[in-house]
Every structure is written in structure tokens, then in C-alpha cells.
Design a protein around this motif. Structure first.
Motif, PDB file in Angstrom:
ATOM      1  N   ARG A 171      19.708  54.016  72.909  1.00 27.32           N
ATOM      2  CA  ARG A 171      18.337  53.776  72.449  1.00 27.32           C
ATOM      3  C   ARG A 171      17.538  53.010  73.508  1.00 27.32           C
ATOM      4  O   ARG A 171      16.348  53.274  73.714  1.00 27.32           O
ATOM      5  CB  ARG A 171      18.373  52.993  71.131  1.00 27.32           C
ATOM      6  N   GLN A 175      14.078  54.464  75.072  1.00 25.86           N
ATOM      7  CA  GLN A 175      12.812  53.736  74.982  1.00 25.86           C
ATOM      8  C   GLN A 175      12.239  53.469  76.368  1.00 25.86           C
ATOM      9  O   GLN A 175      11.021  53.554  76.576  1.00 25.86           O
ATOM     10  CB  GLN A 175      13.018  52.421  74.229  1.00 25.86           C
ATOM     11  N   ARG A 179       8.562  54.951  77.787  1.00 29.44           N
ATOM     12  CA  ARG A 179       7.497  54.047  78.231  1.00 29.44           C
ATOM     13  C   ARG A 179       7.292  54.083  79.746  1.00 29.44           C
ATOM     14  O   ARG A 179       6.459  53.359  80.285  1.00 29.44           O
ATOM     15  CB  ARG A 179       7.831  52.622  77.791  1.00 29.44           C
TER      16      ARG A 179
END
Length: 637
Positions: A171, A175, A179
Motif C-alpha cells: 500500500r 500510494q 502521488r
């Protein structure tokens, strides 16, 4: 730039290293042996002799501070254009120069991982983000991706179950990609991929840098070594400097094997040992050298260049409290004799053990730096919640908030160091609240008390250094205390495999070699196997018991303490340490002012227990007078 400045003050070993301007070179530099002087002089000589131009040399190390010092020393020698950077800074510069893919750099993994960690099931959601960040770095420094993470674990144990850790790692990477961010490990990985994808770019970098110096080479991990190998190619103009005895960062993926294996990779490498020590007394070095045969690796026996000093102390105590009291009292006496607080250090294996010294130091009015109860995660979060409460049930409220934060009376095995520290801090806050709670003062008063006792900053924080053994690496102090050298402490209880025990042994060696003049080793439990190797303890020895004072007042104070601790449902030592009771018995204070001058009695304990203690002292004094009167009367009859 002249040769006289380059070679001034060098010993024969250092001179040989400086004169060896062509690689490969392996400099095995013992603690305090002047390695920074040696490698900067060698780089200066590489330039002065015309073997390499300054711009053709790349020197890499592990911290910005070390890189800055290297540049400053080279500038003082008249060398200006050498590139001296950290691995990550060098990689970033090359990515930017050659158009490599690059996103915004994560300053810290902690925030993202804290958010991810909060989604885990109890009790794992309370684990500090730092533990998760360390595990992610461990994996990435071994070039493990989420896809191969489980297969690459081997005997390594993550801070949480491996399947949960994989979920966190996966995860986190997702992420980050969403981003458009990169972390520090990505900088190295992306540089390697750039070189592998575009040979022309790699050829340009190799044409630019023709000679490499790597400082602290014992701390290199697979990712850094892979980048170094790309820079070098088939060349061998490498000067690797390090000390395998000080390799203490396995948790990040570092290994001394690259340093130790350099002569095998480069059979014609010059191997130079720096063993003259410019830091410590012969007595300190004599003790440190005793453990050298057990360290393995490349043998280096340090020899002193300084004058003689006192013999190191090795002391066993019956209790933790007595051990801490010894350190406190010794520091107080050393300060009275003129030793600056800033030249003293207490070095422990973990931050949790350092925290044990905070309260006694505060009570004894000993300033300290390095530890910070209120600055750590447990206290920050609990006080944030406590400020929303207005209650006189201080102990109950604090305990409830601690339990909500995941505090557990019985700790499970295999907790990481950060979680051990967090749990210890939560328990300390619970205990402090119990000691504070009088049914009158409020939670706001408790916060004010904590900030008054533990929240000093700035100039007031100058004082004795409280550092972990990891944090002390690279530093030096006139006076060093290394407490709790015992089994399950040093080596730490999580260290099971031989490779883990070996790193714990190196940690102790680092601690011993921080001392310049005075060194004290203490323990109060089962002596560490390392003390056996030092010849200080035997495998069957038990902690020595300090004789208790043969004093009726001391006995009376112990009886009072037991009654008070039982009534308050506290351990006896929380009320007063044995050493404090012995000091009271010796001084026989007559009022609160005299009692407050006793080491180990701070304002809170003086307010809570002072009048009771004075009553015990006065009562025992009256009984002694009456006993003396009867003895005199009997003698007269």
C-alpha cells in the motif's frame, strides 16, 4: 598545495595510505585512529601528485555532516573541486543532470506509514510508524519489491506478521506512485535503472569520475553497493575505508561483508590498518581490546598514543535502583570535582533504558540532553488527549488513555525497539500519574507538572548525554557509563542468531571506545556473556549484593516505605530507592529543606512523602535517645 602540509603529523600507517594514490585500497581504520584525516590527505595527494584531477574524484559517505567536514578539510588543504556527497545526494545529482525520472522526494515515510498502520487490526495498529518505516527501508535496501518481499525474508522477522507487513509495504508503494513521490531508497534504485537502461549515460558518468573514495564502508548495503559497482564498472580505482568492528546497522540492511570481501574481489588491493588510537587512555583501550578476539573479521588491536588514566570500573548491583543511583551519585561527584556535564555520557542499548535515567537526573538536578519523554510519540499523543479532559481522577484518566493507545501490562515477544520504548513511556506516564494523584489537583495540573519536570529546552538541556549505543557512534566523551550489560539487555533479548549476537557484541565495542579517560560498566541482572569475554564476570557469577547499612533508622525507613507502597499499590522503589533511604539515614534531616537536599528527592516526592519521612526520622531519634538512656542507667546500676 604542498606535500609538507599533506604529510604533516601522519604516523607511518597513515603515511602509507596517503602515499598509495592508486587503487584499489582497503583502509581498515580502528576507532579513534584518524581516518578522516587520512582519507582527506590521500585525496589531496591524489590531486597534488597529478594522478587525478580534483573534479575526477567522487567521495561518498553516509551523512551530510560527514560530507561537509570532508569538503572543509579538503578546502583547508587547497583542494576545491572534489565532489564529496552522501550516496543519496550523489544519485540525486546524477538523476537531475542526466534527465532521469524523478518525482517529489518524500522527506519522511513516517506520516504515510502511520496512516496505513492505523488501518491494521489491533494490536498492530498501535505499532510506531518508525518500526514500519525501518522494515520498508530494510526491504528496499535489499532491492526487494512487494512482489518478492515474502520470498526474500529468509530468517528475518518483520515487526508485525509478514502478511500484514506485505500489505503495508504494498500500500505504501501504491500510494507513493499515485502521488508521484519517491523516497530516498528510490533515488538509488532509479539511478541504477537509468544506468542499466541507457549505457551512454553510464559511460558519461564513468568518464567524469575516475576515482572513488567510500567512507564508513562497513555500513554499505546491497543497494548502495550495486550503485557503486555501476560507477566503477571494470575499474578498480576505489579506496574503501571502514571498521568492521563498528558495523552496527544490520537493521537497515548494512553488512561488513563488502568491506571484508574487498581483498578477495580485488586481489591486488593494498590493505592498510590504522591501529594507533588518538582518543582513549591505555586503560580504556586495554579493556576494549579484550573483546577483539571475539569480534572476528579483520583483526585490529588499538594501541594508545595518550597518557595513562584511571582503570575502568566494572560494578555489579543488587537492584536496578542501586545501579541507577550509583550513576547519579558518581556524576554528581565528578561534577563537584570540576568535570563538565557535557563531557559525560550514559550509553544504553535502547531508548527505553535511557528513559529510566530521566526522573533520577531530574530529581538530582543533573541537566541532560538526548532523551526527551515529552517529545516521544507516546507522551505527545497521550497529552494531546489529556488536554481535552478536566478531572481530579488523574491516575484513572491517564491509565484509560494509555489503554486506548494500546498499552499492555504484559508485553508480547518480538516487539521492535520503538514499540518497547512507546510501551515503557506509557507505563511511566501511568506511574507518574499515580504518584501525582491526590484527589485535589487536576489533569491540567498534571500536565503542568510534567512540562516543568521534563519539558526544559535550550540552554537548560545542555548536560549529560543520554544516548543509545547506535546514537553514540562517531562521538567521544571524557567519561562514559554503560549500564545494564546483562543478558536480554546487551545482547538484547530479540537477538537469537549468531549474526545478531555478533552485532550486539560490536555495539558494546562501540560503547567502550567512546570513552577518552573514564569508563564505568554496570549491571544488576545476569551478567552479559560479553562481560565474560571481557574477563570481568564468570558464566555462573551472580550480581553482588551491596551491604545494607546497619542502622535502625534505615530499617525503620524501609518498614515505612513498605507500608506506604502497599497502601498506594506501588512498587517499593517507586516511593524511594534503597540508596535514597540510606542517604536519609546517614544525613538524618531535621526539616523539609534538609530533606530536599538529599539526592533522589525531587519536589513531588518531597511534597508527597516529606513530612512522613521526617516523622520516621524524629521517632527513630527519640527511640535511640531512650535506648541510650536505658543502657546508661543499666551500666550505672
Amino acid at each position: 598545495m604542498d606535500a609538507e602540509r599533506i604529510f604533516a603529523g601522519l604516523n607511518p600507517e597513515q603515511r602509507r595510505a596517503v602515499e598509495t594514490v592508486r587503487g584499489p585500497v582497503c583502509i581498515l581504520a580502528g576507532a579513534g585512529s584518524g581516518k578522516t584525516t587520512t582519507i582527506t590527505r590521500r585525496i589531496a595527494n591524489q590531486v597534488a601528485s597529478g594522478v587525478f584531477a580534483a573534479r575526477e574524484i567522487l567521495a561518498v559517505t553516509f551523512t551530510d555532516k560527514a560530507a561537509t567536514e570532508m569538503r572543509e578539510r579538503l578546502a583547508a588543504l587547497g583542494v576545491q573541486a572534489v565532489t564529496a556527497r552522501t550516496f543519496h545526494s550523489a544519485a540525486l545529482a546524477q538523476l537531475r543532470e542526466h534527465g532521469g525520472e524523478l518525482g517529489k522526494i518524500f522527506p519522511s515515510k513516517a506520516l504515510a506509514l502511520r496512516q496505513i498502520g492505523n488501518t491494521l487490526p489491533p494490536p498492530y495498529k498501535f505499532r510506531p510508524a518508525g518500526d514500519l518505516a525501518t522494515e520498508v527501508e530494510w526491504a528496499k535496501n535489499r532491492r526487494l519489491t512487494p512482489a518478492i518481499y515474502l520470498a526474500g525474508l529468509g530468517e528475518h522477522e518483520p515487526p508485525i506478521p509478514s502478511e500484514l507487513m506485505l500489505r503495508v509495504f504494498d500500500r505504501y508503494e501504491d500510494q507513493k506512485a499515485e502521488r508521484g513521490l519517491v523516497d530516498f531508497e528510490d533515488l538509488l534504485e532509479l539511478t541504477i535503472r537509468l544506468f542499466d537502461r541507457e549505457p551512454a549515460v553510464l559511460a558519461e558518468v564513468r568518464a567524469r569520475y575516475r576515482a572513488f573514495t567510500v567512507d564508513e564502508y562497513q555500513d554499505v548495503n546491497l543497494l548502495q553497493q550495486t550503485l557503486l559497482e555501476r560507477w566503477l564498472g571494470s575499474g578498480d580505482e576505489l579506496c574503501a575505508v571502514g571498521d568492521d568492528y563498528q558495523s552496527i546497522y544490520a537493521f537497515t540492511g548494512a553488512t561488513p561483508e563488502y568491506l571484508l570481501g574487498l581483498p578477495a574481489r580485488y586481489p591486488r588491493a593494498a590493505v592498510i590498518r590504522l591501529e594507533a588510537n588518538y582518543r582513549s587512555s591505555p586503560e580504556v583501550l586495554g579493556l576494549a581490546n579484550r573483546i577483539v578476539p571475539a569480534l572476528g573479521g579483520a583483526t585490529k588491536v588499538l594501541r594508545a598514543t595518550l597518557g595513562s588514566g584511571p582503570e575502568p570500573d566494572a560494578l555489579s548491583f543488587a537492584t536496578r535502583e542501586a545501579e541507577i543511583a550509583f550513576v547519579v551519585e558518581r556524576i554528581r561527584k565528578l561534577r563537584e570535582a570540576g568535570a563538565p556535564f557535557e563531557e559525560m555520557a550514559v550509553l544504553c542499548r535502547t531508548n527505553a533504558r535511557l528513559a529510566d535515567f530521566e526522573e533520577p537526573f531530574h530529581d538530582a538536578k543533573i541537566p541532560f540532553q538526548g532523551a526527551a519523554l515529552l517529545g516521544r510519540e507516546a507522551a505527545r499523543q497521550l497529552l494531546r488527549q489529556l488536554r481535552k479532559v478536566d478531572s481530579t481522577a488523574v491516575a484513572a484518566v491517564v491509565r484509560s488513555l494509555a489503554e486506548e493507545a494500546g498499552w499492555r501490562e504484559r508485553l508480547p515477544e518480538k516487539l521492535g525497539e520503538r514499540e518497547l520504548v512507546r510501551q515503557a513511556d506509557l507505563f511511566r506516564l501511568i506511574r507518574l500519574a499515580q504518584d501525582f494523584d491526590d484527589g485535589i489537583r487536576t489533569t491540567a495540573d498534571f500536565i503542568a507538572e510534567l512540562e516543568a519536570r521534563f519539558g526544559s529546552t535550550g540552554a537548560e538541556r545542555r548536560g549529560v548525554h543520554l544516548l543509545t549505543l547506535h546514537g553514540a557512534k562517531g562521538l567521544e566523551f571524557d567519561i562514559v557509563f554503560v549500564p545494564r550489560i546483562e543478558e536480554r539487555e546487551l545482547p538484547i533479548r530479540q537477538a537469537k542468531r549468531p549474526v545478531e549476537i555478533a552485532e550486539e557484541r560490536r555495539l558494546l565495542y562501540v560503547g567502550l571506545t567512546r570513552a577518552k579517560r573514564q569508563l564505568a560498566l554496570t549491571w544488576s541482572g545476569k551478567p552479559s556473556r560479553f562481560l565474560v569475554e571481557l574477563g570481568i564476570a564468570t558464566r555462573t557469577s551472580r550480581a553482588l549484593r551491596e551491604p545494607e547499612p546497619d542502622d535502625p533508622l534505615y530499617s525503620a525507613l524501609k518498614r515505612w516505605r513498605l507500608e506506604r507502597a502497599t497502601a498506594d499499590d506501588l512498587p517499593a522503589y517507586v516511593v524511594f530507592h534503597n540508596s535514597t533511604l540510606a542517604e536519609i539515614a546517614g544525613r538524618r534531616p531535621r526539616d523539609l529543606s534538609e530533606l530536599g537536599a538529599v539526592p533522589g528527592i525531587g519536589p513531588t516526592k518531597l511534597d508527597r512523602y516529606g513530612r512522613d519521612v521526617l516523622r520516621v526520622v524524629a521517632t527513630c531519634g527519640e527511640e535511640q535517645v531512650e535506648q541510650d538512656r536505658r543502657i546508661a542507667a543499666d551500666a550505672a546500676a
